[in-house]
Design a protein around this motif. Sequence first.
Motif, PDB file in Angstrom:
ATOM      1  N   GLY A   1      27.066  23.887  81.025  1.00 50.40           N
ATOM      2  CA  GLY A   1      28.165  23.126  81.549  1.00 50.40           C
ATOM      3  C   GLY A   1      29.265  23.690  81.713  1.00 50.40           C
ATOM      4  N   VAL A   2      30.187  23.442  82.602  1.00 49.35           N
ATOM      5  CA  VAL A   2      31.591  23.848  82.742  1.00 49.35           C
ATOM      6  C   VAL A   2      32.263  22.507  82.948  1.00 49.35           C
ATOM      7  N   ASP A   3      33.713  22.398  82.325  1.00 45.71           N
ATOM      8  CA  ASP A   3      34.446  21.039  82.476  1.00 45.71           C
ATOM      9  C   ASP A   3      35.562  21.660  83.460  1.00 45.71           C
ATOM     10  N   TYR A   4      35.527  20.836  84.603  1.00 42.93           N
ATOM     11  CA  TYR A   4      36.963  21.217  85.374  1.00 42.93           C
ATOM     12  C   TYR A   4      37.507  19.951  85.609  1.00 42.93           C
ATOM     13  N   PRO A   5      38.683  19.604  84.369  1.00 42.12           N
ATOM     14  CA  PRO A   5      39.321  18.481  84.484  1.00 42.12           C
ATOM     15  C   PRO A   5      40.322  17.995  85.840  1.00 42.12           C
ATOM     16  N   ASP A   6      40.661  19.204  86.464  1.00 41.57           N
ATOM     17  CA  ASP A   6      41.216  18.800  87.825  1.00 41.57           C
ATOM     18  C   ASP A   6      40.725  18.267  88.728  1.00 41.57           C
ATOM     19  N   GLN A   7      39.164  18.381  88.811  1.00 41.68           N
ATOM     20  CA  GLN A   7      38.334  17.862  89.872  1.00 41.68           C
ATOM     21  C   GLN A   7      38.037  16.603  89.565  1.00 41.68           C
ATOM     22  N   GLU A   8      37.752  15.832  90.583  1.00 39.09           N
ATOM     23  CA  GLU A   8      37.286  14.224  90.422  1.00 39.09           C
ATOM     24  C   GLU A   8      36.010  14.168  89.645  1.00 39.09           C
ATOM     25  N   ALA A   9      34.909  14.915  90.278  1.00 34.99           N
ATOM     26  CA  ALA A   9      33.625  15.175  89.703  1.00 34.99           C
ATOM     27  C   ALA A   9      33.726  16.426  88.586  1.00 34.99           C
ATOM     28  N   ARG A  10      34.396  16.308  87.338  1.00 38.46           N
ATOM     29  CA  ARG A  10      34.747  17.287  86.432  1.00 38.46           C
ATOM     30  C   ARG A  10      33.766  17.927  85.645  1.00 38.46           C
ATOM     31  N   PHE A  11      32.557  17.531  85.573  1.00 44.38           N
ATOM     32  CA  PHE A  11      31.557  18.305  84.997  1.00 44.38           C
ATOM     33  C   PHE A  11      30.620  18.937  85.682  1.00 44.38           C
ATOM     34  N   HIS A  12      30.472  20.246  85.422  1.00 43.88           N
ATOM     35  CA  HIS A  12      29.459  20.796  86.365  1.00 43.88           C
ATOM     36  C   HIS A  12      28.331  21.380  85.811  1.00 43.88           C
ATOM     37  N   VAL A  13      27.216  21.169  86.002  1.00 41.68           N
ATOM     38  CA  VAL A  13      26.078  21.642  85.386  1.00 41.68           C
ATOM     39  C   VAL A  13      25.686  22.640  86.035  1.00 41.68           C
ATOM     40  N   VAL A  14      25.270  23.799  85.414  1.00 39.83           N
ATOM     41  CA  VAL A  14      24.966  25.098  86.134  1.00 39.83           C
ATOM     42  C   VAL A  14      23.529  25.593  85.774  1.00 39.83           C
ATOM     43  N   TYR A  15      22.671  25.784  86.624  1.00 40.49           N
ATOM     44  CA  TYR A  15      21.214  26.302  86.434  1.00 40.49           C
ATOM     45  C   TYR A  15      21.304  27.708  87.132  1.00 40.49           C
ATOM     46  N   GLN A  16      20.902  28.376  86.195  1.00 38.18           N
ATOM     47  CA  GLN A  16      20.658  29.985  86.475  1.00 38.18           C
ATOM     48  C   GLN A  16      18.986  30.128  86.686  1.00 38.18           C
ATOM     49  N   LEU A  17      18.422  30.310  88.262  1.00 44.98           N
ATOM     50  CA  LEU A  17      17.098  30.575  88.406  1.00 44.98           C
ATOM     51  C   LEU A  17      17.129  31.847  88.601  1.00 44.98           C
ATOM     52  N   THR A  18      15.575  32.340  88.444  1.00 43.70           N
ATOM     53  CA  THR A  18      15.149  33.834  88.590  1.00 43.70           C
ATOM     54  C   THR A  18      13.884  33.731  89.426  1.00 43.70           C
ATOM     55  N   SER A  19      13.827  34.529  90.421  1.00 42.25           N
ATOM     56  CA  SER A  19      12.394  34.674  91.028  1.00 42.25           C
ATOM     57  C   SER A  19      12.067  35.926  90.567  1.00 42.25           C
TER      58      SER A  19
END
Lengths: 213, 449
Positions: free
Chosen positions: A101-119
């Motif tokens: 996760g990353v928290d961006y308090p300045d954004q309305e949807a502040r919590f970003h969940v980040v998925y790294q995928l590899t093929s």
Amino acid sequence: MKNDDKGLFGVRGTGDTSGFGGLVRSRPLAAVVPTPPPYGGYFDEVVETLTDLVDPESVHAVVVDRGELTIHVDRDHIAQVCRAMRDDEGLRFELCNSVSGVDYPDQEARFHVVYQLTSMTYRRTVRLEVSVSLADPHVPSVTEVYPTADWQERETYDMFGVVFDGHPNLTRILMPDDWEGYPQRKDYPLGGIPVEYKNDAEIAPPDERRAYK
Amino acid sequence: MSAETTHETTTHEDAYAQSRDTTEGKVFTVTGGDWDTVVGGHDPISDERLVVNMGPQHPSTHGVLRLVVEMEGETVRELRPVVGYLHTGIEKNTEFRTWTQGTTFVTRADYLAPIFNETAYCLAVEKLLGVEVPERATVIRVIMMELNRIASHLVGLATTGMELGALSMMIYGFRDREYILDIFELASGLRMNMAYVRPGGLAQDLPDEAITKIREFLAYMPGCLKDYDRLLTGNAIWQDRTQGVAYLDVSGCLALGVTGPVLRAAGLPWDLRKTMPYCGYETYDFEVPTHTGADAWGRYLCRLEEMRQSLRIVEQALDRLEPGPTMVEDKKIAWPAQLSVGGDGMGNSLSHVRRIMGQSMESLIHHFKLVTEGFRVPAGQVYVPIEAPRGELGVHLVSDGGTRPYRMHMREPSFINLQAVPAVAEGGLLADVIVGGASLDPVMGGCDR
């Protein structure tokens, strides 16, 4: 970074003590800036294949930066997108490297969940990003598609308080079970936790042991 | 007891203990009937499950790992690993320090592979900065990483040996790892957690004595590997304890995200040094060992062979080591200090201190600002994966354009691989839980961060 953050050793605000690069800090993380197509390389192919497979509303934005592809996905569609990314013959992202996760308090949807995928088939990588607000921090779990996301979703829940719906066992994993608060949120201060010992003995938190001012 | 006496006194027509004549003599088959009732009468909890707690302080759990095991007799029915005992908030801490100070934090995550943590982090910072490190710095990074891989595999082998009762392997493994730690000490001043790799290059150049020592090590190590091979590979107990134990095939590995030697021992030659090269690995001549057993035995063989391949890489890297800078030219990024070994250890060289204190006010200001505040990194996010001894180590780094990381997340192979412990251990024996855990080679410092 929030200006009321309090840090170790009494650091306040940005911690910029000298104005080395100018006193005003820009806020470039206030919004997602999409990249216009074409994206170059295999990115176009991945984005096209994906948008053909899933609900067109599920892809919010595509960002290409420093040679990395980020697809911002609608949070309700993340499990569906992950399934398409894994199963389609043209995509074949077999491995989910990382969920965090990353928290961006300045954004309305502040919590970003980040998925790294590899093929592994095509030797490609892609990043999916989902954002949710503090009021409604729910994201569908992808553990059914990628069982490896189990502990990583638990860690993201533990650190940010993002709730993964459909997760088989969403409990804290790194912090103690009875911990209050979510430590990786930007408004959660560093330090301030005393060291506890048996028989109610404790040592003051490191930032209160000495005065550096 | 009464049943036994009955069987002794009855004739061969007994319904409970039929007998037949074989070449080995008379064989009794004692099944069926009311035997379960008879046994159950003596031991009413014979089919009850027992919950056993192993760890977090247990000599065989490979660190502060806690395993809650549900046993049925000697068989593991359910197993739940509990982690977090070594959580130190490394990710959170880096958000409050400069980009350069970040290396001193990440190096403490997986304490058996510090160079990998540092390199992954620094590659991510450099990708955000858009800078290219000098050739010599990259080659030294490769040398240090491969030496570190050998050191890490040696500890993995040593602790596995210890946990299985092969204590001599533990002594040899730690003895030879000490050789590598001596090299690290020569190069960086520290045995572990050296923060040697820095954003933009290295803390300092590799001294000539270190190169001599590495050459000596290259001559010394193959003999040791032969010794381990002779000590363990042909050893019947070692084979029995590892062969066919802790099975996890390729699809299981992929589903659980397991990478590194565990995945390669299942037969998939996925090694990021080959498949998605970084640090110029595509220019080195080495092989990716694989095995098809998908068991603890295959993982052992893969690690052993990986050490041999690492020696090959170090040898090639030493040959291509050309004199040159080990830090980027940009004075706004390069650490301003000129380190040297003084009477009281490592520190700024006297000539540098003399220059900034006595001759150049600008140098002093520059030094002060860069050290206290640090450099700025353009906003954005990157994910850089490298092949650590335990699998893919990825660093997800977000910058908001400031002098400190906005968010740093480590995709730690120990953390991910530990998810596979139930998969490899459930349904097996309790003794094989130890083998399974050890064959995944988790390091709790990395797992919990």
